[in-house]
Scaffold this motif. Structure first.
Motif, PDB file in Angstrom:
ATOM      1  N   ARG A  31      -4.095  47.010  40.435  1.00 55.65           N
ATOM      2  CA  ARG A  31      -2.783  47.574  40.079  1.00 55.65           C
ATOM      3  C   ARG A  31      -1.902  47.678  41.315  1.00 55.65           C
ATOM      4  NH1 ARG A  31      -3.973  52.595  36.250  1.00 55.65           N
ATOM      5  NH2 ARG A  31      -6.141  52.615  36.853  1.00 55.65           N
ATOM      6  N   MET A  32      -0.598  47.672  41.128  1.00 55.85           N
ATOM      7  CA  MET A  32       0.324  47.562  42.276  1.00 55.85           C
ATOM      8  C   MET A  32       0.261  48.776  43.216  1.00 55.85           C
ATOM      9  SD  MET A  32       4.075  48.190  40.610  1.00 55.85           S
ATOM     10  CE  MET A  32       4.849  48.525  42.187  1.00 55.85           C
ATOM     11  N   LEU A  33      -0.123  49.942  42.708  1.00 64.35           N
ATOM     12  CA  LEU A  33       0.002  51.146  43.531  1.00 64.35           C
ATOM     13  C   LEU A  33      -1.126  51.330  44.549  1.00 64.35           C
ATOM     14  CD1 LEU A  33       1.392  53.694  40.939  1.00 64.35           C
ATOM     15  CD2 LEU A  33       2.605  52.547  42.800  1.00 64.35           C
ATOM     16  N   GLN A  34      -2.343  50.854  44.258  1.00 63.26           N
ATOM     17  CA  GLN A  34      -3.483  51.138  45.136  1.00 63.26           C
ATOM     18  C   GLN A  34      -4.356  49.888  45.287  1.00 63.26           C
ATOM     19  OE1 GLN A  34      -4.660  53.465  47.030  1.00 63.26           O
ATOM     20  NE2 GLN A  34      -3.554  55.336  46.548  1.00 63.26           N
ATOM     21  N   PRO A  35      -3.850  48.839  45.954  1.00 64.73           N
ATOM     22  CA  PRO A  35      -4.616  47.586  46.001  1.00 64.73           C
ATOM     23  C   PRO A  35      -6.036  47.744  46.544  1.00 64.73           C
ATOM     24  CG  PRO A  35      -2.399  47.241  46.846  1.00 64.73           C
ATOM     25  CD  PRO A  35      -2.544  48.719  46.627  1.00 64.73           C
ATOM     26  N   VAL A  36      -6.197  48.447  47.662  1.00 65.39           N
ATOM     27  CA  VAL A  36      -7.536  48.493  48.274  1.00 65.39           C
ATOM     28  C   VAL A  36      -8.436  49.506  47.560  1.00 65.39           C
ATOM     29  CG1 VAL A  36      -8.810  48.993  50.395  1.00 65.39           C
ATOM     30  CG2 VAL A  36      -6.788  47.537  50.458  1.00 65.39           C
TER      31      VAL A  36
END
Ligand SMILES: NC(=O)c1ccc[n+]([C@@H]2O[C@H](COP(=O)([O-])OP(=O)(O)OC[C@H]3O[C@@H](n4cnc5c(N)ncnc54)[C@H](OP(=O)(O)O)[C@@H]3O)[C@@H](O)[C@H]2O)c1
Length: 240
Positions: free
Chosen positions: A143-148
């Motif tokens: 998801r765009m908010l928390q890639p790692v």
């Protein structure tokens, strides 16, 4: 009771702390491991004959084999192992901070491998044990908010699936638990409806002896069945 002795990594707050309290209330001998020793000592005060506290930073992976040996000796065995440590620093939607990403990789991935490998090898040899990892619904999709953070939990799910496929034939259960939002320090900056840490821990404990991947709520199982199947071109237009 299927287990009498347990290790919980990440036991000082939130879900891990409640897991320790629930296990000790059932009479299980628990080694509680984390960095904040004062918080672990509160658990020892609450359950003096059952909880042992070990101060440890999972980033220090070289310390793991020695500490694992010391704990299993002190417990007099090991039936249940739970890797719960996890970090999710706030990351802006336009931010790329390698420091934050490295810390998540160290705690959520490398710490998990260092500890779970020890438990897996021991359980393989003893042909008995319950190995549990606390993943997240966040690992089901990039998801765009928390890639790692998303990727670290996805790693954990796949790694545990592989351990399950290795260890099931030796009589060992590997349980992957995927909570949704829970009211803890880690999720303090998220404004959404959250489950209490105690309730989440109760459901987690009920899944410890069940091989496979588990959501904490039927709604999540249903919602993520759908979310995992949304085609990428559509998914990238959504703000979820
Ligand atoms: N809260 C949520 O909404 C949510 C949702 C899905 C999954 N999860 C997962 O649930 C697990 C527990 O998180 P929580 O929500 O209960 O958050 P929390 O209250 O912040 O607990 C995190 C635990 O991880 C430990 N930890 C962090 N860094 C560590 C390190 N370097 N070495 C050793 N232990 C470390 C902390 O102990 P110390 O700081 O004392 O070391 C603490 O005991 C995590 O794996 C998280 O990813 C949480």
């Amino acid at each position: 009771m299927k287990y009498q002795t347990a290790i919980v990594i990440g036991a000082s707050s939130g879900i891990g702390r409640e897991i320790v309290r629930i296990l000790a209330a059932k009479g299980v001998k628990v080694a509680a491991v984390a960095r904040r020793k004062a918080l672990l000592d509160e658990l020892v005060t609450e359950f003096p004959s059952l909880v042992q506290a070990y101060e440890h930073d999972v980033v220090q992976t070289h310390d793991v084999p020695g500490l694992f040996l010391e704990i299993t000796k002190n417990l007099g065995g090991l039936d249940l192992f739970v890797y719960n440590s996890g970090v999710m620093p706030e990351v802006a939607a336009t931010e790329y901070s390698f420091d934050k990403d490295l810390h998540m990789v160290n705690v959520n991935i490398l710490g998990a491998i260092a500890w779970c490998n020890q438990a897996a090898e021991r359980f393989q040899n003893t042909k008995h044990g319950y190995l549990v990892g606390i993943g997240s619904v966040a690992g089901d999709r990039g998801r765009m908010l928390q890639p790692v953070y998303n990727a670290s939990k996805s790693f954990l799910h796949t790694y545990l699936e592989a351990l399950r496929n290795r260890l099931s034939r030796h009589g060992v259960v590997v349980s992957t638990i995927k909570p949704g939002p829970v009211d803890t320090e880690l999720a303090a900056h998220m404004s959404m409806k959250k489950m209490s840490a105690h309730h989440a821990a109760e459901i987690c404990v009920s899944k410890f002896t069940k091989n496979g991947e588990h959501y904490l709520a039927f709604f999540h199982r249903f919602a993520f069945y759908i979310i995992k199947r949304i085609p990428s071109p559509i998914f990238r237009k959504l703000k979820i």
